[in-house]
Design an enzyme around this catalytic site. Structure first.
Site, PDB file in Angstrom:
ATOM      1  N   LYS A   1     -15.669  14.554 -19.680  1.00 42.29           N
ATOM      2  CA  LYS A   1     -14.530  14.026 -20.394  1.00 42.29           C
ATOM      3  C   LYS A   1     -14.161  12.617 -19.955  1.00 42.29           C
ATOM      4  O   LYS A   1     -13.521  11.864 -20.670  1.00 42.29           O
ATOM      5  CB  LYS A   1     -13.293  14.917 -20.154  1.00 42.29           C
ATOM      6  CG  LYS A   1     -13.362  16.294 -20.659  1.00 42.29           C
ATOM      7  CD  LYS A   1     -12.012  16.973 -20.272  1.00 42.29           C
ATOM      8  CE  LYS A   1     -12.103  18.445 -20.370  1.00 42.29           C
ATOM      9  NZ  LYS A   1     -10.874  19.092 -19.830  1.00 42.29           N
ATOM     10  N   GLY A   2     -14.515  12.278 -18.708  1.00 39.13           N
ATOM     11  CA  GLY A   2     -13.968  11.078 -18.077  1.00 39.13           C
ATOM     12  C   GLY A   2     -14.138   9.792 -18.862  1.00 39.13           C
ATOM     13  O   GLY A   2     -13.344   8.868 -18.736  1.00 39.13           O
TER      14      GLY A   2
ATOM     15  N   PHE B   1     -11.567   8.595  -3.553  1.00 41.42           N
ATOM     16  CA  PHE B   1     -11.445   9.393  -4.774  1.00 41.42           C
ATOM     17  C   PHE B   1     -10.497   8.689  -5.735  1.00 41.42           C
ATOM     18  O   PHE B   1      -9.354   8.391  -5.411  1.00 41.42           O
ATOM     19  CB  PHE B   1     -10.981  10.815  -4.482  1.00 41.42           C
ATOM     20  CG  PHE B   1     -11.303  11.710  -5.638  1.00 41.42           C
ATOM     21  CD1 PHE B   1     -12.595  12.203  -5.803  1.00 41.42           C
ATOM     22  CD2 PHE B   1     -10.352  11.997  -6.602  1.00 41.42           C
ATOM     23  CE1 PHE B   1     -12.929  12.979  -6.908  1.00 41.42           C
ATOM     24  CE2 PHE B   1     -10.681  12.779  -7.709  1.00 41.42           C
ATOM     25  CZ  PHE B   1     -11.970  13.270  -7.855  1.00 41.42           C
TER      26      PHE B   1
ATOM     27  N   ARG C   1      -5.672  11.541 -15.965  1.00 46.37           N
ATOM     28  CA  ARG C   1      -6.582  10.805 -16.852  1.00 46.37           C
ATOM     29  C   ARG C   1      -5.842   9.745 -17.662  1.00 46.37           C
ATOM     30  O   ARG C   1      -6.425   8.776 -18.127  1.00 46.37           O
ATOM     31  CB  ARG C   1      -7.273  11.759 -17.833  1.00 46.37           C
ATOM     32  CG  ARG C   1      -8.234  12.753 -17.187  1.00 46.37           C
ATOM     33  CD  ARG C   1      -9.077  13.401 -18.273  1.00 46.37           C
ATOM     34  NE  ARG C   1      -9.753  14.615 -17.836  1.00 46.37           N
ATOM     35  CZ  ARG C   1     -10.953  14.634 -17.236  1.00 46.37           C
ATOM     36  NH1 ARG C   1     -11.593  13.524 -16.993  1.00 46.37           N
ATOM     37  NH2 ARG C   1     -11.490  15.782 -16.891  1.00 46.37           N
TER      38      ARG C   1
ATOM     39  N   ASP D   1     -21.473   8.565  -8.949  1.00 44.02           N
ATOM     40  CA  ASP D   1     -21.165   8.916  -7.576  1.00 44.02           C
ATOM     41  C   ASP D   1     -22.487   9.292  -6.897  1.00 44.02           C
ATOM     42  O   ASP D   1     -23.269   8.421  -6.526  1.00 44.02           O
ATOM     43  CB  ASP D   1     -20.145  10.057  -7.665  1.00 44.02           C
ATOM     44  CG  ASP D   1     -19.560  10.488  -6.341  1.00 44.02           C
ATOM     45  OD1 ASP D   1     -19.446   9.652  -5.452  1.00 44.02           O
ATOM     46  OD2 ASP D   1     -19.206  11.672  -6.205  1.00 44.02           O
TER      47      ASP D   1
ATOM     48  N   GLU E   1     -21.039   6.003 -19.071  1.00 45.06           N
ATOM     49  CA  GLU E   1     -20.447   6.873 -18.054  1.00 45.06           C
ATOM     50  C   GLU E   1     -19.257   6.160 -17.405  1.00 45.06           C
ATOM     51  O   GLU E   1     -19.235   4.931 -17.314  1.00 45.06           O
ATOM     52  CB  GLU E   1     -21.563   7.204 -17.038  1.00 45.06           C
ATOM     53  CG  GLU E   1     -21.215   8.000 -15.827  1.00 45.06           C
ATOM     54  CD  GLU E   1     -20.675   9.393 -16.073  1.00 45.06           C
ATOM     55  OE1 GLU E   1     -19.657   9.505 -16.770  1.00 45.06           O
ATOM     56  OE2 GLU E   1     -21.242  10.357 -15.515  1.00 45.06           O
ATOM     57  N   ASP E   2     -18.285   6.917 -16.964  1.00 43.74           N
ATOM     58  CA  ASP E   2     -17.107   6.323 -16.316  1.00 43.74           C
ATOM     59  C   ASP E   2     -17.381   5.930 -14.867  1.00 43.74           C
ATOM     60  O   ASP E   2     -17.021   4.851 -14.421  1.00 43.74           O
ATOM     61  CB  ASP E   2     -15.914   7.298 -16.383  1.00 43.74           C
ATOM     62  CG  ASP E   2     -16.298   8.718 -15.978  1.00 43.74           C
ATOM     63  OD1 ASP E   2     -17.440   8.948 -15.515  1.00 43.74           O
ATOM     64  OD2 ASP E   2     -15.458   9.622 -16.125  1.00 43.74           O
TER      65      ASP E   2
ATOM     66  N   ASP F   1     -10.205  11.958 -13.477  1.00 42.62           N
ATOM     67  CA  ASP F   1      -9.229  13.006 -13.150  1.00 42.62           C
ATOM     68  C   ASP F   1      -9.377  13.522 -11.733  1.00 42.62           C
ATOM     69  O   ASP F   1     -10.397  13.327 -11.072  1.00 42.62           O
ATOM     70  CB  ASP F   1      -9.428  14.201 -14.089  1.00 42.62           C
ATOM     71  CG  ASP F   1     -10.679  15.003 -13.716  1.00 42.62           C
ATOM     72  OD1 ASP F   1     -11.768  14.403 -13.624  1.00 42.62           O
ATOM     73  OD2 ASP F   1     -10.566  16.220 -13.473  1.00 42.62           O
TER      74      ASP F   1
HETATM   75  P1  IMP Z   1     -22.263  12.480  -9.738  1.00 48.41           P
HETATM   76  O1  IMP Z   1     -23.091  13.490 -10.429  1.00 48.41           O
HETATM   77  O2  IMP Z   1     -22.007  12.850  -8.301  1.00 48.41           O
HETATM   78  O3  IMP Z   1     -22.755  11.048  -9.866  1.00 48.41           O
HETATM   79  O4  IMP Z   1     -20.823  12.593 -10.348  1.00 48.41           O
HETATM   80  C1  IMP Z   1     -20.426  11.872 -11.429  1.00 48.41           C
HETATM   81  C2  IMP Z   1     -19.220  12.504 -12.053  1.00 48.41           C
HETATM   82  O5  IMP Z   1     -18.312  12.980 -11.057  1.00 48.41           O
HETATM   83  C3  IMP Z   1     -18.457  11.459 -12.811  1.00 48.41           C
HETATM   84  O6  IMP Z   1     -18.867  11.389 -14.137  1.00 48.41           O
HETATM   85  C4  IMP Z   1     -17.035  11.942 -12.676  1.00 48.41           C
HETATM   86  O7  IMP Z   1     -16.778  12.870 -13.694  1.00 48.41           O
HETATM   87  C5  IMP Z   1     -16.990  12.635 -11.355  1.00 48.41           C
HETATM   88  N1  IMP Z   1     -16.480  11.735 -10.280  1.00 48.41           N
HETATM   89  C6  IMP Z   1     -17.179  11.115  -9.311  1.00 48.41           C
HETATM   90  N2  IMP Z   1     -16.381  10.388  -8.508  1.00 48.41           N
HETATM   91  C7  IMP Z   1     -15.137  10.537  -8.993  1.00 48.41           C
HETATM   92  C8  IMP Z   1     -13.850  10.009  -8.612  1.00 48.41           C
HETATM   93  O8  IMP Z   1     -13.676   9.226  -7.660  1.00 48.41           O
HETATM   94  N3  IMP Z   1     -12.810  10.404  -9.386  1.00 48.41           N
HETATM   95  C9  IMP Z   1     -12.932  11.249 -10.445  1.00 48.41           C
HETATM   96  N4  IMP Z   1     -14.107  11.756 -10.845  1.00 48.41           N
HETATM   97  C10 IMP Z   1     -15.197  11.410 -10.127  1.00 48.41           C
HETATM   98 MG    MG Z   2     -18.009  11.589 -15.900  1.00 45.13          MG
END
Ligand code: IMP
Ligand code: MG
Length: 175
Positions: free
Chosen positions: A43-44, A152, A165, A103, A99-100, A159
């Site tokens: 959703k982000g 974070f 959000r 991580d 993508e938002d 979120d």
């Molecule tokens: P990844 O698979 O670890 O790269 O995670 C990516 C997803 O985790 C992003 O699309 C976000 O939805 C969520 N995410 C990662 N870091 C944050 C953060 O600092 N705040 C909120 N959501 C996050």
């Molecule tokens: Mg995301």
């Protein structure tokens, strides 16, 4: 400052606007004659995506998939589920994944593998923010807005347990 307790602004709405302007200019240069498919990850991404596409003045299509890896809270489960899949055929399309925040890279890596099998004409990645210090799987980000610290973050679509959000700035959620 945000008016909500425990939140400190990291990226202001003004900085977000100039960041999105710059990304839109780069994407326009590369895609204006390609009728691309912008594929947002819910959703982000919904806030960033809606700001971005309104700055793109050329033919394009928009689609979303919804991934879920955080069962709840702040740590990725490492277990990526596609909660809402792709309804459209992307064969021979120029696909730009939007993508938002990136991580660990786990969600994106599994989505990109899935998309590659569907034989798009091209497949690139646009991310508003990147936390490179947390990466577990290497990824090439073709269009990156901002590098952010390992904190974070919430707001502008991001979120914590589905809250925050709606904040217009990206904020650090303090303990
Ligand atoms: P990844 O698979 O670890 O790269 O995670 C990516 C997803 O985790 C992003 O699309 C976000 O939805 C969520 N995410 C990662 N870091 C944050 C953060 O600092 N705040 C909120 N959501 C996050
Ligand atoms: Mg995301």
């Amino acid at each position: 400052m945000s008016s909500q307790a425990g939140l400190k602004v990291l990226v202001s709405r003004a900085e977000l606007k100039s960041t999105v302007d710059k990304l839109a200019a780069d994407i326009t240069r590369d895609y204006h004659d390609k009728n691309p498919l912008l594929l947002g990850i819910l959703k982000g991404v919904f806030v960033f995506m809606s700001d971005l596409v309104r700055r793109l003045d050329f033919p394009l299509e928009i689609e979303f998939v919804r991934l879920s890896s955080y069962s709840s809270g702040r740590e990725t489960s490492g277990n990526v589920k596609m909660v809402q899949g792709l309804e459209m055929d992307i064969k021979d399309r120029h696909v730009l994944v939007v993508e938002d925040i990136i991580d660990t890279g786990t969600s994106l890596a599994s989505l990109l593998d899935y998309l590659k099998k569907k034989k798009p004409a091209s497949l690139k990645l646009c991310a508003l923010t990147d936390k490179p210090s947390r990466r577990r799987i290497p990824l090439k980000i073709d269009y990156l807005g901002l590098t952010v610290p390992d904190k974070f973050l919430v707001g502008y679509g991001l979120d914590c347990d589905q809250k925050y959000r709606n904040l217009p700035d990206i904020c650090v959620l303090e303990e």
